[in-house]
Design an enzyme around this catalytic site. Structure first.
Site, short mmCIF file in Angstrom:
data_model
loop_
_atom_site.label_atom_id
_atom_site.label_comp_id
_atom_site.label_asym_id
_atom_site.label_seq_id
_atom_site.Cartn_x
_atom_site.Cartn_y
_atom_site.Cartn_z
N TYR A 1 6.29 8.01 4.20
CA TYR A 1 7.96 7.75 4.40
C TYR A 1 8.64 8.89 3.87
CZ TYR A 1 12.05 5.65 2.34
OH TYR A 1 13.43 5.20 1.86
N SER B 1 17.16 8.11 -7.54
CA SER B 1 15.93 8.37 -7.01
C SER B 1 15.64 9.75 -7.43
CB SER B 1 15.89 8.12 -5.54
OG SER B 1 16.80 9.01 -4.82
N LEU B 2 14.65 10.48 -6.83
CA LEU B 2 14.47 11.98 -7.05
C LEU B 2 14.19 12.65 -5.77
CD1 LEU B 2 12.01 11.79 -10.23
CD2 LEU B 2 14.43 12.80 -10.13
N GLU C 1 6.14 14.76 -16.85
CA GLU C 1 5.77 13.22 -17.04
C GLU C 1 4.64 12.77 -15.76
OE1 GLU C 1 9.08 10.84 -17.82
OE2 GLU C 1 9.83 12.46 -19.14
N LYS D 1 4.00 10.65 -12.60
CA LYS D 1 5.16 9.83 -11.60
C LYS D 1 4.42 8.42 -11.39
CE LYS D 1 7.77 9.86 -7.47
NZ LYS D 1 7.30 8.77 -6.85
N ASP E 1 3.12 5.00 -10.02
CA ASP E 1 3.35 4.29 -8.85
C ASP E 1 3.46 2.91 -8.87
OD1 ASP E 1 3.39 3.83 -6.06
OD2 ASP E 1 1.26 4.08 -5.63
N TYR F 1 10.58 5.42 -19.97
CA TYR F 1 10.70 7.20 -19.86
C TYR F 1 12.16 7.45 -20.00
CZ TYR F 1 10.72 5.75 -14.83
OH TYR F 1 11.12 4.93 -13.62
N LYS G 1 5.01 15.88 -5.58
CA LYS G 1 4.17 15.04 -5.13
C LYS G 1 2.75 15.45 -4.61
CE LYS G 1 5.45 11.17 -3.97
NZ LYS G 1 6.41 10.61 -3.21
N CYS H 1 -30.27 -2.51 18.18
CA CYS H 1 -29.95 -1.00 17.68
C CYS H 1 -29.22 -0.30 18.47
CB CYS H 1 -31.07 -0.39 17.17
SG CYS H 1 -31.14 1.18 16.64
N CYS I 1 -31.72 2.74 19.62
CA CYS I 1 -33.04 2.69 20.33
C CYS I 1 -33.06 1.28 20.93
CB CYS I 1 -34.35 2.51 19.43
SG CYS I 1 -34.20 1.09 18.33
N CYS J 1 -32.35 -1.82 11.62
CA CYS J 1 -33.33 -1.48 12.53
C CYS J 1 -34.79 -1.18 12.37
CB CYS J 1 -32.92 -0.26 13.44
SG CYS J 1 -34.09 0.29 14.72
N CYS K 1 -37.53 4.68 16.23
CA CYS K 1 -36.07 4.65 16.55
C CYS K 1 -35.53 6.20 16.48
CB CYS K 1 -35.31 3.89 15.83
SG CYS K 1 -33.50 4.01 15.91
#
Length: 677
Positions: free
Chosen positions: A37, A83-84, A115, A117, A119, A231, A319, A413, A416, A431, A436
């Site tokens: 995004y 926002s930032l 600080e 960030k 989520d 914060y 980020k 398998c 083989c 297997c 094999c």
């Protein structure tokens, strides 16, 4: 790109971003990661920066990024909840400060607050005379959604301030900004309970927190392990603090939960060092963070710098490289391991995660694919934490088109063509054909590795050469190789051939415990190999052991016991063992009884090793302990006798201290061995 195509790209980007905004903020069901995004928004802003005349009021670049749902009452914020802007590297942080310096040179002399960030979901909390009266989402930055009943269920949110009886008096009006999130351990435990109850399990803590806060039934919100950090002071009827660090201190004195991971930096160089150090440390925090927020500490200076678009100039988000992104699942492949386990893996449309281009990711096992309903053609979330192998989290159901294909586990398998087997009670599919080709190479690689028989000069590439040249069909064939065989291979000359043959011959003197480990029996590692060697003393005695005999050994359960019996009784494996015996590769404890008896000073003692050692590698310290009769486990328990702790010892040291386990340094371990001898 010509101007017409560039303008069409602008229109396309706006439509994409608007859709993703709606999915993220209204539906709480995003189909791309935050990093994807951010890149779309950055591309839009770059085009608009080149053509300011194309900027329109409804462009996503001109809004905070949220929507207000019709399901909730509206709440007007007393000040914009902005926002930032983002920086993705040290150059981005330096460029941010240089831009500010052109507006006000004082920024080069100021200090900064850094600080984590979080989520989670941004919330705005209103208090009147110390009483919590209203809480809202960020919404579009000017108007949010009233989610007061849901916020009241969060135990870390103070319903009255100050929380402490001797705290400072609350202002008449106070509005603060914070983030609601879910701790990772709480998220895992919640999903475990959901799974046990046969109910839906959740994919990400952030989406789960957002969905819980915007649920119309607050009893559902109360059942989720939501937490809060505050914060920012948005508005206050008494005098506002002059600095960001002062704001955090005021919030703490009122009793608001504030992050412990706050740093003050005196220069942009220190800011960069702190931010970059947290890329590696991010997994140490018990909750998800996707970066660090850098703020000018002097709030008067920060506010005087103003706002660009919807972002305050006085702060920026650094980020981290993404740990989780979305991409297309193009196909599902199947690997065959050295013990015959079939493991599915995702073949992905290439995507960058944490600075690495990822084309494949693990799908754990076939049950995981079924439980998550993962289909070929799905858009899936892929995660890469630290340096571990990327893995698929699950499908993004909202992105399905109906063209996806269900996947069925293989019945034969893929290497083989022999039928596969599934042991009752186990997730894995096997297997069971010891011939094999996929297993032969991996079996030999394990057989000759440093931790087993340590045949120097036999790396995976040479093993592949030997197998592809039909010189080796199993591990026993290594002992029939001659110089002429090796000189036929590309890259081999006299000296190299002689050295390899000497190393193969020297492996015959390896102890029984390493030989058992080298056989590659499912579930038999170093510890079990030592236990079996100590109990049975020779290969001949081990061959006659029953499942009951094996289960009688401490630490060996029914699954490992059955795996040992099955491997030893398989006709093809009996042939291999016969060839090894004929070649003189048939160790026994009795062959070196005097040495064993002399060195068994740690007999009956269990060790765990943690941290970075100076004199030993991790393999060497295990060999040192087991060579003297001790046992090395991977985790600390009440049965642990000693913890050998090097530098940067972590949770194992803490647990050992809690359980009263004796802690040894490297020098103390050596000294104890000398004293016992």
């Amino acid at each position: 790109m010509n101007e017409e195509k560039l303008y069409q790209q602008l229109i396309h980007l706006r439509a994409q971003i608007q859709e993703h905004n709606y999915r993220y903020h209204v539906l709480d069901a995003p189909i791309i990661s935050d990093l994807e995004y951010d890149r779309l928004l950055l591309e839009l802003r770059e085009i608009e920066g080149r053509h300011p005349e194309w900027v329109t009021p409804d462009s996503p670049s001109q809004r905070v990024g949220g929507f207000v749902s019709e399901r909730f009452e509206k709440v007007a914020h007393p000040a914009p909840i902005l926002s930032l802007a983002n920086a993705f590297d040290r150059d981005g942080l330096s460029a941010w400060l240089d831009r500010l310096g052109k507006i006000d040179p004082r920024v080069f002399e100021t200090d900064f607050v850094i600080e984590p960030k979080l989520d989670g979901l941004t919330v705005v909390l209103h208090y009147e005379n110390g009483l919590f009266v209203r809480g809202a989402t960020r919404g579009d930055g000017d108007i949010g959604e009233d989610i007061t009943p849901n916020l009241r269920t969060i135990k870390s949110l103070p319903l009255r301030i100050p929380v402490a009886p001797d705290g400072p008096p609350a202002p008449g009006n106070l509005v603060v900004r914070g983030e609601v999130f879910i701790n990772l351990d709480d998220f895992d435990e919640m999903n475990r309970r959901q799974e046990e109850a046969g109910e839906k399990v959740y994919q990400t803590p952030r989406n789960t927190a957002a969905g819980a806060l915007r649920n119309l039934d607050s009893t559902v919100t109360a059942s989720r392990p939501l937490r809060l950090y505050v914060y920012t002071i948005v508005a206050m009827s008494t005098e506002m603090p002059m600095t960001q660090i002062g704001s955090l201190e005021v919030l703490q004195t009122f009793g608001f939960p504030v992050s412990d991971h706050i740093h003050i930096a005196n220069s942009i160089q220190e800011v960069i060092r702190v931010c970059e150090s947290w890329i590696e440390k991010r997994d140490e925090i018990p909750f998800e963070i996707d970066g660090m927020v850098v703020k000018i500490n002097d709030l008067g200076l920060a506010n005087s710098l103003g706002v660009v678009g919807k972002d305050p100039r006085g702060a920026i988000a650094y980020k981290f490289p993404a740990k989780e992104v979305s991409t297309m699942l193009l196909d599902i492949g199947v690997n065959v391991g050295r013990t015959g386990v079939l493991t599915p893996y995702a073949i992905l449309e290439p995507v960058e995660i944490g600075g690495v281009i990822v084309r494949q990711a693990t799908l754990h096992n076939f049950d995981f694919i079924q439980e998550k309903d993962i289909r070929i053609g799905d858009r899936v979330l892929v995660k890469r934490a630290g340096d571990v192998i990327p893995y698929v989290v699950g499908p993004i159901l909202e992105a399905r088109t109906g063209d996806e294909q269900e996947f069925s586990p293989p019945k034969v398998c893929p290497t083989c063509g022999e039928p596969v087997s599934r042991i009752e009670g186990e997730v894995a599919i096997y297997c069971i054909n010891p011939a094999c080709p996929a297993q032969i190479i991996r079996n030999i690689e394990h057989f000759v590795s440093r931790s087993t028989l340590d045949i120097v000069g036999l790396g995976i590439k040479i093993v592949e050469q030997l197998v592809h040249a039909n010189l080796v069909g199993d591990v026993a064939d290594l002992y029939t190789l001659n110089k002429d065989d090796l000189l036929m291979l590309e890259g081999f000359a006299e000296k190299k051939a002689d050295n390899l043959l000497e190393s193969i011959e020297a492996s015959k003197s390896q102890p029984l415990s390493k030989f058992i480990f080298a056989l590659g029996i499912r579930g038999v590692g170093e510890v079990v190999g030592n236990d079996l060697a100590r109990e049975f003393q020779s290969v001949d005695t081990l061959l006659s052991a029953t499942r009951e005999d094996l289960e009688g050994i401490e630490g060996i359960g029914p699954n490992i016991a059955q795996a040992v019996v099955d491997w030893l009784s398989h006709p093809a494996n009996r042939v291999i063992l016969g060839k090894l015996k004929n070649a003189g590769m048939w160790p026994s404890v009795q062959a070196s009884a005097a040495k064993e008896e002399m060195n068994q000073v740690f007999l009956g003692k269990t060790f765990v090793v943690t941290g970075t050692l100076e004199a030993f590698t991790r393999t060497e310290v295990k060999e040192f302990i087991t060579g003297m009769g001790g046992k090395v486990n991977s985790s600390v328990s009440a049965k642990t006798d000693y913890l050998v702790a090097g530098a940067n010892a972590g949770s194992k040291l803490t647990k050992a201290q809690e359980l009263g386990v004796q802690i040894l340094s490297e020098s103390e371990l050596k000294e104890m061995a000398r004293d016992e001898l």
